[in-house]
Design a protein around this motif. Sequence first.
Motif, PDB file in Angstrom:
ATOM      1  N   ASP A  62       0.698  -1.259  -0.095  1.00 30.47           N
ATOM      2  CA  ASP A  62       0.086  -0.041  -0.176  1.00 30.47           C
ATOM      3  C   ASP A  62       0.946   1.263  -0.208  1.00 30.47           C
ATOM      4  O   ASP A  62       0.545   2.084  -0.717  1.00 30.47           O
ATOM      5  CB  ASP A  62      -0.981   0.088   0.989  1.00 30.47           C
ATOM      6  CG  ASP A  62      -1.927  -1.032   1.001  1.00 30.47           C
ATOM      7  OD1 ASP A  62      -2.262  -1.647  -0.020  1.00 30.47           O
ATOM      8  OD2 ASP A  62      -2.540  -1.652   2.329  1.00 30.47           O
ATOM      9  N   TRP A  66       0.691   4.137  -2.956  1.00 28.85           N
ATOM     10  CA  TRP A  66       0.423   5.471  -2.326  1.00 28.85           C
ATOM     11  C   TRP A  66       1.411   6.440  -2.834  1.00 28.85           C
ATOM     12  O   TRP A  66       1.099   7.662  -3.066  1.00 28.85           O
ATOM     13  CB  TRP A  66       0.066   5.244  -1.002  1.00 28.85           C
ATOM     14  CG  TRP A  66      -0.411   6.532  -0.096  1.00 28.85           C
ATOM     15  CD1 TRP A  66      -1.429   7.170  -0.282  1.00 28.85           C
ATOM     16  CD2 TRP A  66       0.652   7.160   0.692  1.00 28.85           C
ATOM     17  NE1 TRP A  66      -1.552   8.238   0.637  1.00 28.85           N
ATOM     18  CE2 TRP A  66      -0.259   8.409   1.284  1.00 28.85           C
ATOM     19  CE3 TRP A  66       1.794   7.078   1.235  1.00 28.85           C
ATOM     20  CZ2 TRP A  66       0.007   9.077   2.164  1.00 28.85           C
ATOM     21  CZ3 TRP A  66       2.213   7.842   2.303  1.00 28.85           C
ATOM     22  CH2 TRP A  66       1.517   8.831   2.672  1.00 28.85           C
ATOM     23  N   HIS A  69       1.427   7.120  -6.254  1.00 32.85           N
ATOM     24  CA  HIS A  69       0.235   7.950  -6.624  1.00 32.85           C
ATOM     25  C   HIS A  69       0.729   9.502  -6.393  1.00 32.85           C
ATOM     26  O   HIS A  69       0.192  10.258  -7.127  1.00 32.85           O
ATOM     27  CB  HIS A  69      -1.128   7.651  -5.864  1.00 32.85           C
ATOM     28  CG  HIS A  69      -1.977   8.439  -6.034  1.00 32.85           C
ATOM     29  ND1 HIS A  69      -2.914   8.487  -7.235  1.00 32.85           N
ATOM     30  CD2 HIS A  69      -2.959   9.131  -5.147  1.00 32.85           C
ATOM     31  CE1 HIS A  69      -3.842   9.186  -7.043  1.00 32.85           C
ATOM     32  NE2 HIS A  69      -3.827  10.012  -5.734  1.00 32.85           N
TER      33      HIS A  69
ATOM     34  N   GLU B  74     -11.942   5.325   3.151  1.00 30.98           N
ATOM     35  CA  GLU B  74     -12.956   4.659   2.179  1.00 30.98           C
ATOM     36  C   GLU B  74     -12.368   4.723   0.857  1.00 30.98           C
ATOM     37  O   GLU B  74     -11.682   5.602   0.435  1.00 30.98           O
ATOM     38  CB  GLU B  74     -14.270   5.148   2.148  1.00 30.98           C
ATOM     39  CG  GLU B  74     -14.778   5.201   3.761  1.00 30.98           C
ATOM     40  CD  GLU B  74     -15.448   3.986   3.950  1.00 30.98           C
ATOM     41  OE1 GLU B  74     -15.357   3.000   3.090  1.00 30.98           O
ATOM     42  OE2 GLU B  74     -15.983   3.685   5.032  1.00 30.98           O
ATOM     43  N   PRO B  75     -12.442   3.739  -0.224  1.00 33.30           N
ATOM     44  CA  PRO B  75     -13.030   2.338   0.173  1.00 33.30           C
ATOM     45  C   PRO B  75     -11.896   1.580   0.969  1.00 33.30           C
ATOM     46  O   PRO B  75     -10.850   1.551   0.646  1.00 33.30           O
ATOM     47  CB  PRO B  75     -13.398   1.962  -1.178  1.00 33.30           C
ATOM     48  CG  PRO B  75     -12.585   2.629  -2.116  1.00 33.30           C
ATOM     49  CD  PRO B  75     -12.051   3.771  -1.354  1.00 33.30           C
ATOM     50  N   SER B  77     -11.559  -1.325   1.341  1.00 38.59           N
ATOM     51  CA  SER B  77     -10.991  -2.595   0.528  1.00 38.59           C
ATOM     52  C   SER B  77     -10.004  -2.258  -0.559  1.00 38.59           C
ATOM     53  O   SER B  77      -9.381  -2.985  -1.126  1.00 38.59           O
ATOM     54  CB  SER B  77     -12.206  -3.197  -0.107  1.00 38.59           C
ATOM     55  OG  SER B  77     -12.659  -2.451  -1.048  1.00 38.59           O
ATOM     56  N   SER B  78      -9.663  -0.781  -0.675  1.00 39.51           N
ATOM     57  CA  SER B  78      -8.643  -0.335  -1.686  1.00 39.51           C
ATOM     58  C   SER B  78      -7.322  -0.599  -0.991  1.00 39.51           C
ATOM     59  O   SER B  78      -6.207  -0.428  -2.099  1.00 39.51           O
ATOM     60  CB  SER B  78      -8.926   1.093  -2.085  1.00 39.51           C
ATOM     61  OG  SER B  78      -8.843   1.722  -0.936  1.00 39.51           O
ATOM     62  N   TYR B  79      -7.207  -1.007   0.157  1.00 43.24           N
ATOM     63  CA  TYR B  79      -5.781  -1.154   0.849  1.00 43.24           C
ATOM     64  C   TYR B  79      -5.686  -2.588   1.059  1.00 43.24           C
ATOM     65  O   TYR B  79      -6.245  -3.204   1.781  1.00 43.24           O
ATOM     66  CB  TYR B  79      -5.679  -0.432   2.291  1.00 43.24           C
ATOM     67  CG  TYR B  79      -5.735   1.074   2.030  1.00 43.24           C
ATOM     68  CD1 TYR B  79      -4.746   1.895   1.785  1.00 43.24           C
ATOM     69  CD2 TYR B  79      -7.144   1.842   2.207  1.00 43.24           C
ATOM     70  CE1 TYR B  79      -4.866   3.166   1.424  1.00 43.24           C
ATOM     71  CE2 TYR B  79      -7.261   3.262   2.229  1.00 43.24           C
ATOM     72  CZ  TYR B  79      -6.161   3.759   1.855  1.00 43.24           C
ATOM     73  OH  TYR B  79      -6.102   5.248   1.545  1.00 43.24           O
ATOM     74  N   ARG B  80      -4.514  -3.273   0.759  1.00 48.23           N
ATOM     75  CA  ARG B  80      -4.109  -4.543   0.892  1.00 48.23           C
ATOM     76  C   ARG B  80      -3.837  -5.102   2.441  1.00 48.23           C
ATOM     77  O   ARG B  80      -4.503  -5.932   2.786  1.00 48.23           O
ATOM     78  CB  ARG B  80      -2.905  -4.810   0.211  1.00 48.23           C
ATOM     79  CG  ARG B  80      -2.888  -6.289  -0.241  1.00 48.23           C
ATOM     80  CD  ARG B  80      -1.785  -6.873  -1.187  1.00 48.23           C
ATOM     81  NE  ARG B  80      -1.938  -6.310  -2.430  1.00 48.23           N
ATOM     82  CZ  ARG B  80      -1.149  -6.747  -3.405  1.00 48.23           C
ATOM     83  NH1 ARG B  80       0.031  -7.412  -3.141  1.00 48.23           N
ATOM     84  NH2 ARG B  80      -1.673  -6.384  -4.643  1.00 48.23           N
TER      85      ARG B  80
END
Lengths: 139, 139, 139
Positions: A62, A66, A69, B74-75, B77-80
């Motif tokens: 992550d 990130w 990004h 949020e979301p 679920s976007s983070y492992r």
Amino acid sequence: MKSYRKELTFNVPSRRAFINITPDVQTALRDSGITEGLCLVNAMHITASVFINDDEPGLHHDYDAWLEHLAPHEPVSSYRHNRTGEDNADAHMKRQLMGREVVVAISGGKLDFGPWEQIFYGEFDGRRPKRALIKIIGA
Amino acid sequence: MKSYRKELTFNVPSRRAFINITPDVQTALRDSGITEGLCLVNAMHITASVFINDDEPGLHHDYDAWLEHLAPHEPVSSYRHNRTGEDNADAHMKRQLMGREVVVAISGGKLDFGPWEQIFYGEFDGRRPKRALIKIIGA
Amino acid sequence: MKSYRKELTFNVPSRRAFINITPDVQTALRDSGITEGLCLVNAMHITASVFINDDEPGLHHDYDAWLEHLAPHEPVSSYRHNRTGEDNADAHMKRQLMGREVVVAISGGKLDFGPWEQIFYGEFDGRRPKRALIKIIGA
């Protein structure tokens, strides 16, 4: 006042990686004989970080996504720094987000840590030898 | 060389909050009897920060909105990292942006501060007891 | 244990600038007579940074553009802090991204640096006198 100094060298085969260096810092602390004081651990290069967080592979994935990004590697030409012949401007940004250094309290001869704290070397422009510095002062 | 150690415990009822801990650090400094040295204040948890900035509610509102923009909760679920059963991956990002620790100069028995500097504990995953560490070394 | 304290004052004519203060810190270190220890350098204002990176004008241009992208000055009214009559909320954000302070190891009477490390004062709300603090402790 006692002081102790040690360098760690890394040779990361990829552009980016996170390496847990907590055992190396613990070894340095033992070698220093210092039981009360402060321990500085810093990247000696300006495209790398030393930071404290969790040793959890999902989190490292992550972090990598990130950072990419917030400070993308491509397009390389979007950074003026890369006109110098480098392609690592993004690594200078990523390093600022994650930080250059940590300062850790030494208490009772140990790294004075909370339950999940671990020290990492964050490489953002690898594929060559790079160094981190451990400096401990105290009594 | 003298050294002094103290823990602060927080039990923030919300997920996120900023708490001014300057008076606690000043009390610790007085108790330490140290007049010249360095004072480390760090979060002992990896989803929290200690940082120095202004005690202005509008700014704290802005920080919260800005951190949520750069590292949204949020979301989930976007983070492992959240596949481990946690929902706090964003808190690990926010903590890196605001930093783990501050080091403050101690001069003449006081926190050696500019006009508006105040020390904050930044909570990004509250609703349980969490700690910060104050470690002072000097003479 | 020896300690040494010095303030630097800046009067940046523009809103934002990066100033290499490495020579000032080296002078302070010489004056301190300290050969082994730690050197803290911090902004005394909460809209400025002290950080370590490369003295390369293209990179500084990139940092400025990147910080403006992540924490834009305009629209001024988008920040609640600016309702206090200020227009510098973005500077409080930029300062957190670049950091308040650096801690540098002192070894053999020198700043213990890697090949490209240089210390910068980062101004994000200039056009008035502002200060940075150098505090060195050691033996």
